[in-house]
Design a protein around this motif. Structure first.
Motif, PDB file in Angstrom:
ATOM      1  N   GLN A   7      13.354  47.306  -2.260  1.00  0.00           N
ATOM      2  CA  GLN A   7      13.667  47.649  -0.979  1.00  0.00           C
ATOM      3  C   GLN A   7      12.745  49.049  -0.721  1.00  0.00           C
ATOM      4  OE1 GLN A   7      17.408  48.262   0.870  1.00  0.00           O
ATOM      5  NE2 GLN A   7      16.742  48.414   3.111  1.00  0.00           N
ATOM      6  N   GLU A   8      12.811  49.994  -1.861  1.00  0.00           N
ATOM      7  CA  GLU A   8      11.998  51.119  -1.908  1.00  0.00           C
ATOM      8  C   GLU A   8      10.611  50.768  -2.000  1.00  0.00           C
ATOM      9  OE1 GLU A   8      13.279  54.211  -4.268  1.00  0.00           O
ATOM     10  OE2 GLU A   8      15.319  54.028  -3.741  1.00  0.00           O
ATOM     11  N   ASN A  11       9.368  49.608   1.663  1.00  0.00           N
ATOM     12  CA  ASN A  11       9.286  50.693   2.495  1.00  0.00           C
ATOM     13  C   ASN A  11       8.055  51.518   2.320  1.00  0.00           C
ATOM     14  OD1 ASN A  11      11.547  50.199   3.964  1.00  0.00           O
ATOM     15  ND2 ASN A  11      13.054  51.416   2.752  1.00  0.00           N
ATOM     16  N   LYS A  12       7.941  51.778   0.951  1.00  0.00           N
ATOM     17  CA  LYS A  12       6.644  52.583   0.561  1.00  0.00           C
ATOM     18  C   LYS A  12       5.574  51.937   1.096  1.00  0.00           C
ATOM     19  CE  LYS A  12       5.875  55.250  -3.407  1.00  0.00           C
ATOM     20  NZ  LYS A  12       5.971  55.341  -5.007  1.00  0.00           N
ATOM     21  N   THR A  15       5.129  52.605   4.935  1.00  0.00           N
ATOM     22  CA  THR A  15       4.826  53.741   5.035  1.00  0.00           C
ATOM     23  C   THR A  15       3.368  54.012   5.146  1.00  0.00           C
ATOM     24  OG1 THR A  15       7.278  54.524   4.631  1.00  0.00           O
ATOM     25  CG2 THR A  15       5.353  56.080   4.852  1.00  0.00           C
TER      26      THR A  15
END
Length: 150
Positions: A7-8, A11-12, A15
């Motif tokens: 998930q990170e 999200n990266k 972004t």
């Protein structure tokens, strides 16, 4: 645990792509403003014989660029102190995009013929619209710069 890492990473990427799209939009905005606005003022808004009005417009823009030097730190401070449920940056990005887009669209008009009927009222409205657009554009730029640092 593995889901959080995936998930990170997702999200990266979101972004990074969002930043790239925002930077592209901001660059496009400045390209339109710097390339076509003076052409619009000199050829469509004020025709031949209105050299004084063209001089007033360019002087207003130059003066507002100087005023902008003093406004930028205030904008940065306001952004740093922003605390909303949407976060620190999202309201500035959304608000900056909306206000600057609307102001740019209005600047590319003759405001209902106001440039011919009441030229000094037109210049006053122009100055307010231009500085508002500039403030909100710079708020977006500062937000993008601060997001890169975080």
């Amino acid at each position: 645990m593995k889901d959080n890492v995936q998930q990170e990473k997702g999200n990266k990427w979101v972004t990074r792509i969002s930043y790239a799209i925002g930077a592209f939009g901001n660059d496009w905005f400045y390209a339109v403003l710097s390339t076509y606005f003076i052409m619009f003022v000199t050829s469509h808004l004020f025709g031949k014989g209105d050299n004084a009005m063209i001089l007033y417009i360019t002087n207003i823009i130059a003066l507002l660029r100087i005023v902008e030097l003093f406004i930028d730190p205030i904008i940065g401070n306001a952004i740093d102190r922003t605390k909303t449920r949407w976060g620190k940056f999202k309201p500035w990005i959304f608000g900056g995009g909306m206000v600057s887009s609307i102001a740019l669209a209005v600047l590319f008009t003759n405001m209902g013929g106001l440039n011919r009927t009441h030229p000094f009222i037109y210049l006053a409205i122009f100055a307010v619209l231009y500085i508002s657009m500039d403030i909100f554009i710079h708020s977006k730029i500062q937000v993008f710069g601060q997001k890169c640092l975080h």
